[in-house]
Design a protein around this motif. Structure first.
Motif, mmCIF file in Angstrom:
data_model
loop_
_atom_site.group_PDB
_atom_site.id
_atom_site.type_symbol
_atom_site.label_atom_id
_atom_site.label_comp_id
_atom_site.label_asym_id
_atom_site.label_seq_id
_atom_site.Cartn_x
_atom_site.Cartn_y
_atom_site.Cartn_z
ATOM 1 N N ARG A 41 0.840 -1.207 0.000
ATOM 2 C CA ARG A 41 0.000 0.000 0.000
ATOM 3 C C ARG A 41 0.874 1.256 0.000
ATOM 4 O O ARG A 41 0.624 2.205 -0.759
ATOM 5 C CB ARG A 41 -0.922 0.009 1.216
ATOM 6 C CG ARG A 41 -1.731 1.305 1.361
ATOM 7 C CD ARG A 41 -2.538 1.300 2.644
ATOM 8 N NE ARG A 41 -3.631 0.364 2.576
ATOM 9 C CZ ARG A 41 -4.821 0.621 2.022
ATOM 10 N NH1 ARG A 41 -5.034 1.800 1.474
ATOM 11 N NH2 ARG A 41 -5.760 -0.281 2.005
ATOM 12 N N GLY A 59 -9.988 6.197 -3.721
ATOM 13 C CA GLY A 59 -10.863 5.070 -4.005
ATOM 14 C C GLY A 59 -10.186 4.017 -4.854
ATOM 15 O O GLY A 59 -10.331 2.812 -4.625
ATOM 16 N N GLU A 119 -7.842 1.893 -2.857
ATOM 17 C CA GLU A 119 -8.557 0.851 -2.110
ATOM 18 C C GLU A 119 -8.908 -0.326 -3.017
ATOM 19 O O GLU A 119 -8.754 -1.480 -2.653
ATOM 20 C CB GLU A 119 -9.825 1.426 -1.466
ATOM 21 C CG GLU A 119 -9.569 2.427 -0.359
ATOM 22 C CD GLU A 119 -8.599 1.921 0.698
ATOM 23 O OE1 GLU A 119 -8.751 0.771 1.156
ATOM 24 O OE2 GLU A 119 -7.681 2.676 1.064
ATOM 25 N N GLU A 120 -9.391 -0.023 -4.213
ATOM 26 C CA GLU A 120 -9.711 -1.077 -5.172
ATOM 27 C C GLU A 120 -8.466 -1.890 -5.522
ATOM 28 O O GLU A 120 -8.505 -3.114 -5.611
ATOM 29 C CB GLU A 120 -10.291 -0.461 -6.452
ATOM 30 C CG GLU A 120 -11.665 0.142 -6.280
ATOM 31 C CD GLU A 120 -12.140 0.879 -7.528
ATOM 32 O OE1 GLU A 120 -13.279 1.364 -7.500
ATOM 33 O OE2 GLU A 120 -11.389 0.962 -8.514
ATOM 34 N N MET A 159 -5.723 -2.275 -3.709
ATOM 35 C CA MET A 159 -5.268 -3.080 -2.581
ATOM 36 C C MET A 159 -6.144 -4.309 -2.378
ATOM 37 O O MET A 159 -5.660 -5.363 -1.958
ATOM 38 C CB MET A 159 -5.201 -2.243 -1.304
ATOM 39 C CG MET A 159 -3.956 -1.376 -1.213
ATOM 40 S SD MET A 159 -2.398 -2.276 -1.548
ATOM 41 C CE MET A 159 -2.418 -3.532 -0.263
ATOM 42 N N GLU A 160 -7.415 -4.197 -2.723
ATOM 43 C CA GLU A 160 -8.303 -5.360 -2.644
ATOM 44 C C GLU A 160 -7.828 -6.440 -3.620
ATOM 45 O O GLU A 160 -7.760 -7.621 -3.281
ATOM 46 C CB GLU A 160 -9.740 -4.932 -2.964
ATOM 47 C CG GLU A 160 -10.761 -6.018 -2.759
ATOM 48 C CD GLU A 160 -12.181 -5.541 -3.035
ATOM 49 O OE1 GLU A 160 -13.055 -6.419 -3.184
ATOM 50 O OE2 GLU A 160 -12.407 -4.317 -3.129
#
Length: 197
Positions: free
Chosen positions: A92, A176, A179-180, A182-183
């Protein structure tokens, strides 16, 4: 003698700071050494004494950016004592740092084209990739991840992180998309984990 060395180091650091600002704002092609020297309040001769040409100056700035990002990855990873969490935090941190305004143009856009892909990758290997490889070795030794090639894993994960960074950097809103990303990265990394029955 010490005073001269100290002054030399100060001049180099000032030139790097000014050059970084110019390369960030204008890019490599539109930055001139004359502007950098003027804004650093040094002569062109002094600039050429420390950096033989614009590419040499850019290489030093890129090395500085790569080193800083590597340090940030390590610092963020060290926020946890859990090796798996360290890996995720490091991934991250890498993407978040690379897409920052003061880094993305130098690192992602101009870096590979100005210094060449091989030199760029070598710098990446000495910084962020070395931290990634070390962490994967720790995880493998602890039996957390499968006994597959650490070199292959390092390159696969690093490639994914670099490509995701390029994608995130092009988007208007990075939070955003980070986050996507890292998912997806977490899902990919989970594939290397040893299953616990």
């Amino acid at each position: 003698m010490r005073r001269n060395q100290s002054e030399t180091n100060e001049t180099i650091q000032l030139l790097l700071k000014v050059a970084r600002a110019h390369f960030t704002e204008k890019g490599f092609a539109n930055t001139t050494l004359e502007e950098v020297a003027d804004h650093a309040n040094v002569t062109r001769g002094a600039l050429y004494h420390h950096f033989k040409n614009k590419q040499g100056l850019f290489l030093a700035v890129l090395d500085l950016v790569q080193t800083e990002i590597g340090q940030r990855v390590e610092e963020e990873a060290d926020r946890s004592d859990d090796p798996w969490e360290q890996l995720l935090l490091g991934c991250r941190a890498f993407i978040a740092a690379v897409v920052e305004t003061q880094n993305k143009r130098i690192m992602l856009i101009d870096g590979p084209s100005v210094v060449g892909w091989e030199a760029w990758r070598e710098m990446d290997e000495q910084n962020s990739m070395s931290h990634l490889s070390e962490q994967l070795v720790v995880l493998q030794e602890k039996g957390v991840i499968k006994p597959v090639s650490v070199d292959a894993m390092t390159h696969a994960i690093s490639g994914a992180l670099n490509e995701c960074s390029l994608w995130v950097a092009q988007l208007p809103e990075t939070a955003g998309s980070l986050e996507e990303t890292m998912e997806v990265i977490t899902g990919m990394l989970n594939g290397f984990k040893v299953s616990v029955l």
